[in-house]
Design an enzyme around this catalytic site. Structure first.
Site, PDB file in Angstrom:
ATOM      1  N   ARG A  22     -14.921  58.760   1.360  1.00 23.27           N
ATOM      2  CA  ARG A  22     -14.197  58.220   2.517  1.00 23.27           C
ATOM      3  C   ARG A  22     -14.930  58.525   3.819  1.00 23.27           C
ATOM      4  NH1 ARG A  22      -8.757  61.890   1.265  1.00 23.27           N
ATOM      5  NH2 ARG A  22      -9.776  63.905   1.405  1.00 23.27           N
ATOM      6  N   ARG A  59       4.932  51.047  -4.035  1.00 23.81           N
ATOM      7  CA  ARG A  59       6.212  50.560  -3.504  1.00 23.81           C
ATOM      8  C   ARG A  59       6.191  49.059  -3.220  1.00 23.81           C
ATOM      9  NH1 ARG A  59       4.391  53.413   1.532  1.00 23.81           N
ATOM     10  NH2 ARG A  59       5.109  55.441   0.859  1.00 23.81           N
ATOM     11  N   TYR A  74      -3.579  72.611  -7.022  1.00 24.57           N
ATOM     12  CA  TYR A  74      -3.854  71.521  -6.083  1.00 24.57           C
ATOM     13  C   TYR A  74      -2.693  71.447  -5.085  1.00 24.57           C
ATOM     14  CZ  TYR A  74      -5.569  66.710  -5.022  1.00 24.57           C
ATOM     15  OH  TYR A  74      -6.069  65.574  -4.444  1.00 24.57           O
ATOM     16  N   ARG A  98     -14.130  71.234  -7.586  1.00 29.70           N
ATOM     17  CA  ARG A  98     -14.890  70.170  -6.942  1.00 29.70           C
ATOM     18  C   ARG A  98     -15.122  70.560  -5.497  1.00 29.70           C
ATOM     19  NH1 ARG A  98     -18.443  67.013  -8.977  1.00 29.70           N
ATOM     20  NH2 ARG A  98     -18.235  64.942  -8.086  1.00 29.70           N
ATOM     21  N   ARG A 142       0.230  61.413  -7.412  1.00 31.63           N
ATOM     22  CA  ARG A 142       0.391  61.726  -5.991  1.00 31.63           C
ATOM     23  C   ARG A 142       0.532  60.456  -5.151  1.00 31.63           C
ATOM     24  NH1 ARG A 142      -1.897  66.607  -3.957  1.00 31.63           N
ATOM     25  NH2 ARG A 142      -2.847  65.511  -2.211  1.00 31.63           N
ATOM     26  N   GLU A 186     -17.516  61.932   3.454  1.00 29.38           N
ATOM     27  CA  GLU A 186     -17.269  62.989   2.455  1.00 29.38           C
ATOM     28  C   GLU A 186     -17.988  62.650   1.155  1.00 29.38           C
ATOM     29  OE1 GLU A 186     -13.084  63.817   1.926  1.00 29.38           O
ATOM     30  OE2 GLU A 186     -12.799  64.215   4.064  1.00 29.38           O
ATOM     31  N   ASP A 190      -0.734  71.229  -1.483  1.00 32.73           N
ATOM     32  CA  ASP A 190      -0.819  70.719  -0.118  1.00 32.73           C
ATOM     33  C   ASP A 190      -0.375  71.817   0.839  1.00 32.73           C
ATOM     34  OD1 ASP A 190      -1.887  68.175  -0.313  1.00 32.73           O
ATOM     35  OD2 ASP A 190       0.037  67.282  -0.864  1.00 32.73           O
TER      36      ASP A 190
END
Ligand code: FAD
Ligand code: UDP
Length: 369
Positions: free
Chosen positions: A283, A179, A350, A252, A175, A303, A352
């Site tokens: 985070r 670059r 999973y 989870r 994911r 979190e 989005d």
């Protein structure tokens, strides 16, 4: 004589799958009833207003897609702002840009050109090139080598998933972009942003003409509720629907610890990841930055990942081989049911947000057009 049910569809779950399904069906003159066991609509995109700040109650949600149809669709309910996600990673007190890009390579190795950065990466990844990755650890090492894996992936991933990186599926790490430009945009997609005024505006737009009831748990009155409609659209947990007859699917979960702070700007960025193992949260989110907020106070959320249980919400499906086999057994049962199963929990995927919307749109298009 038995009278026909009052509704065409009973939609269990007012998240994005349920809301898009309800909207599309209502548009085609179908009568829908949406129920949710929570005390609000919107599923995991729900925001609570605290001191004028939209707090993402179930974790930070950043909308992104490459599909112009989906972008235009969501913008038809609420305009989106130009927020671009550029998280930082904090490892042992030092900050690194994410996703892995020229800024990260400079911070790690002092490399300034793509050629220099590629030379270091090649040197770190060359020994892994013959591996055909069968797990996340192998995939990460092959892709980014030892330094990035050790500092920015291993600790975060093992906290997030509560499993060793060599027990996790490789696709999770794919994911993240890699670059060779100085570009901190977390996503490669053409469109990205946050609904102006928050996600609840999107939910309100989708469900504007739909009858909705909150605090209603489908399983507490399954028979009565099912009898109300011709068909059920189920977006809850598929294993719960079948009474866990093939065993429990693992998820989870996260504990969200929200804090209101008497400062205008706590961390200068919406998302800061803590990638070392010994810090228990993954985070810190500072919500006002999603909407460029200028409020006098700020709200942050830490979190803390943990295993889902009957008290802890199931957030992330664990798509390893054991759970995939259990899911397959439920999927076979689902094929024989007069129920539509959709969304992250019912498809154990999973997903989005744009993918959930895409799935609901293509399902309704296939059914109605
Ligand atoms: P949900 O939003 O989970 O909705 C399902 C609803 O069904 C819930 O409201 C639940 O209460 C209800 N329900 C379940 N069982 C019952 C029952 N028995 N009776 C009544 N109601 C029931 N996606 C992105 O695109 N960008 C992001 O940045 C992003 N960040 C995320 C961060 C976190 C922490 C999480 C967990 C997810 C994130 N996602 C993100 C994914 C996104 O949340 C999902 O793709 C999307 O919200 C899924 O929609 P859904 O309708 O399938 O499920
Ligand atoms: N990840 C990581 N380090 C980071 C951020 C992410 O190793 O700083 C890994 C981790 O395994 C995570 C996956 O990449 O589960 C996907 O990250 P993403 O930010 O997409 O996760 P989500 O927003 O879905 O929680």
């Amino acid at each position: 004589m038995k009278s026909s049910p009052e509704y065409d569809y009973l939609i269990v779950g007012a998240g994005l799958y349920g809301a898009v399904f309800a909207h599309e069906a209502t548009k085609r003159n179908k009568k829908c009833l949406v129920i949710d066991k929570r005390d609000h609509l919107g599923g995991n995109t729900y925001c609570e207003d605290i001191n004028g700040i939209n707090v993402h109650k179930y974790g930070a949600h950043i909308f992104h897609t490459n599909d112009k149809t989906i972008w235009d669709y969501v913008n038809s309910f609420v305009p989106f702002n130009r927020y671009t996600n550029s998280p930082l990673a904090n490892f042992e007190g030092k900050l690194y840009n994410l996703p892995f890009n020229m800024n990260t390579f400079y911070q790690l190795w002092g490399t300034k050109t793509p050629e220099e950065a590629k030379a270091v990466l090649d040197q770190q990844t060359s020994k892994y090139q013959d591996i055909n990755p069968s797990n996340l650890e192998e995939q990460a090492l092959k892709l980014v080598g030892d330094d990035i894996y050790t500092k920015l992936i291993k600790g975060y991933t093992e906290k997030q998933w509560g499993r060793k990186t060599n027990e996790l599926p490789a696709f999770i790490i794919k994911r993240l972009p890699l670059r060779f430009t100085y570009d901190n945009n977390y996503f490669n997609d053409a469109y990205q942003g946050i609904p102006i005024g928050g996600y609840n505006k999107l939910t309100e737009g989708l469900l504007e003409n739909v009858e909705c009831r909150t605090n209603v748990d489908f399983f507490k009155e399954k028979e009565t509720l099912t009898s109300l409609a011709q068909q059920v659209v189920f977006t809850g947990k598929i294993d719960e629907y079948f009474d866990y007859c093939h065993g429990k699917l693992e998820y989870r979960s996260l504990d969200f610890k929200h804090e209101i702070l008497e400062t205008t700007n706590y961390q200068g960025n919406a998302v800061v990841n803590y990638t070392e193992a010994k810090i228990p949260y993954t985070r810190i989110i500072e919500h006002k930055h999603f909407e460029f907020g200028k409020q006098k106070t700020t709200v942050i959320t830490k979190e803390y990942p943990l295993e889902a249980s009957s008290e802890k919400e199931p957030y992330y499906p664990i798509n390893d081989s054991k759970n995939t086999a259990i899911f397959k057994a439920y999927q076979d049962m689902a094929k024989k049911e007069n129920t539509i199963f959709g969304g992250r929990l019912a498809e154990y995927k999973y997903y989005d947000m744009h993918q959930v919307i895409g799935a609901a749109l293509s399902k309704t298009k296939k059914m109605f057009d």
